[in-house]
Design a protein around this motif. Structure first.
Motif, PDB file in Angstrom:
ATOM      1  N   UNK A  53       0.832  -1.202   0.000  1.00 33.03           N
ATOM      2  CA  UNK A  53       0.000   0.000   0.000  1.00 33.03           C
ATOM      3  C   UNK A  53       0.871   1.258   0.000  1.00 33.03           C
ATOM      4  N   UNK A  54       0.430   2.267  -0.732  1.00 32.46           N
ATOM      5  CA  UNK A  54       1.225   3.488  -0.883  1.00 32.46           C
ATOM      6  C   UNK A  54       0.853   4.580   0.108  1.00 32.46           C
ATOM      7  N   UNK A  55      -0.365   4.576   0.609  1.00 29.23           N
ATOM      8  CA  UNK A  55      -0.828   5.655   1.489  1.00 29.23           C
ATOM      9  C   UNK A  55      -0.911   5.186   2.936  1.00 29.23           C
ATOM     10  N   UNK A  56      -0.568   6.071   3.840  1.00 25.35           N
ATOM     11  CA  UNK A  56      -0.659   5.758   5.263  1.00 25.35           C
ATOM     12  C   UNK A  56      -2.096   5.374   5.598  1.00 25.35           C
ATOM     13  N   UNK A  57      -2.240   4.262   6.289  1.00 24.86           N
ATOM     14  CA  UNK A  57      -3.565   3.783   6.674  1.00 24.86           C
ATOM     15  C   UNK A  57      -4.113   2.704   5.769  1.00 24.86           C
ATOM     16  N   UNK A  58      -3.495   2.521   4.604  1.00 29.79           N
ATOM     17  CA  UNK A  58      -3.958   1.467   3.698  1.00 29.79           C
ATOM     18  C   UNK A  58      -3.309   0.148   4.071  1.00 29.79           C
ATOM     19  N   UNK A  59      -4.015  -0.949   3.790  1.00 24.69           N
ATOM     20  CA  UNK A  59      -3.490  -2.295   4.004  1.00 24.69           C
ATOM     21  C   UNK A  59      -3.867  -3.152   2.807  1.00 24.69           C
ATOM     22  N   UNK A  60      -3.026  -4.124   2.504  1.00 29.66           N
ATOM     23  CA  UNK A  60      -3.320  -5.071   1.438  1.00 29.66           C
ATOM     24  C   UNK A  60      -3.143  -6.481   1.983  1.00 29.66           C
ATOM     25  N   UNK A  61      -3.942  -7.394   1.472  1.00 28.08           N
ATOM     26  CA  UNK A  61      -3.864  -8.797   1.864  1.00 28.08           C
ATOM     27  C   UNK A  61      -3.844  -9.649   0.604  1.00 28.08           C
ATOM     28  N   UNK A  62      -3.143 -10.775   0.689  1.00 28.96           N
ATOM     29  CA  UNK A  62      -3.091 -11.697  -0.433  1.00 28.96           C
ATOM     30  C   UNK A  62      -3.746 -13.007  -0.041  1.00 28.96           C
ATOM     31  N   UNK A  63      -4.104 -13.794  -1.030  1.00 26.53           N
ATOM     32  CA  UNK A  63      -4.710 -15.095  -0.755  1.00 26.53           C
ATOM     33  C   UNK A  63      -3.717 -16.053  -0.111  1.00 26.53           C
ATOM     34  N   UNK A  64      -2.428 -15.769  -0.218  1.00 27.56           N
ATOM     35  CA  UNK A  64      -1.409 -16.627   0.388  1.00 27.56           C
ATOM     36  C   UNK A  64      -1.151 -16.301   1.860  1.00 27.56           C
ATOM     37  N   UNK A  65      -1.904 -15.350   2.415  1.00 23.98           N
ATOM     38  CA  UNK A  65      -1.782 -15.034   3.835  1.00 23.98           C
ATOM     39  C   UNK A  65      -0.850 -13.900   4.169  1.00 23.98           C
ATOM     40  N   UNK A  66      -0.390 -13.168   3.174  1.00 24.86           N
ATOM     41  CA  UNK A  66       0.469 -12.014   3.448  1.00 24.86           C
ATOM     42  C   UNK A  66      -0.385 -10.768   3.642  1.00 24.86           C
ATOM     43  N   UNK A  67       0.011  -9.978   4.618  1.00 24.25           N
ATOM     44  CA  UNK A  67      -0.708  -8.760   4.964  1.00 24.25           C
ATOM     45  C   UNK A  67       0.325  -7.648   5.100  1.00 24.25           C
ATOM     46  N   UNK A  68       0.055  -6.496   4.482  1.00 27.03           N
ATOM     47  CA  UNK A  68       0.978  -5.361   4.535  1.00 27.03           C
ATOM     48  C   UNK A  68       0.187  -4.106   4.867  1.00 27.03           C
TER      49      UNK A  68
END
Length: 187
Positions: A53-68
């Motif tokens: 994620x590029x902006x503060x406060x954003x999060x991304x998740x993948x189907x493989x279980x990774x969260x950023x």
């Protein structure tokens, strides 16, 4: 590296009488703190294996279980399955040759707690000053719960994830357990 035993192993608490709020300890996982210039985010995403994620406060998740989660102007909190830890560390070690950054394994200091159910936002709101209910799904923020710093993720409309330092996990757990009891009693 993570501690094989943390104070929340095997704990789960559900409230089902008047409202539905459940808290449970999350399985151990790989956790990293990444510091990198935003202009180098594409290189970090390549090492991570998916978009960051590029902006503060954003999060991304993948189907493989990774969260950023982007938690600062040049700071990301990364979560991945334990099986991915070596590959992630290797990919970021290779990135040092071309891109200045810092990847720190913080798996030993963090513990995850899930808060789920239709009243999850209200339960959290009772001990967090920030407007929990206004957090969009797929967002994250560093905040305070009863004087303890946490990272709060909103994974779904009725599901949140707290990342808290190992040394404060038991305190946060008991605070949440008390709040769940209040919801059970209709207070």
């Amino acid at each position: 590296m993570f501690q094989e035993r943390h104070p929340l192993v095997g704990r789960e608490l559900s409230v089902a009488r008047r409202t539905s709020v459940a808290i449970r300890a999350l399985d151990n996982c790989s956790r990293f703190n990444l510091r990198i210039a935003p202009s180098d985010l594409a290189a970090a995403a390549a090492a991570w294996g998916s978009d960051l994620p590029a902006a503060i406060g954003e999060a991304t998740a993948t189907s493989s279980g990774r969260l950023a989660a982007c938690i600062g102007p040049d700071e990301w909190f990364l979560i991945a399955p334990l099986a991915d830890q070596d590959a992630i560390e290797t990919a970021f070690a290779d990135l040092y040759a071309t891109t200045i950054h810092s990847l720190v394994d913080v798996g030993h200091r963090e513990v995850g707690i899930a808060i789920e159910g239709p009243e999850a936002a209200a339960a959290l709101q009772s001990c967090i000053a920030a407007e929990v209910a206004l957090m969009p799904v797929g967002s994250a923020r560093r905040t305070i719960i009863d004087r303890v710093q946490i990272i709060l993720f909103r994974e779904a409309e009725d599901r949140f994830r707290i990342e808290v330092w190992h040394s404060f996990a038991d305190h946060v757990w008991h605070l949440l357990a008390g709040i769940c009891r209040e919801f059970e009693l209709g207070l």
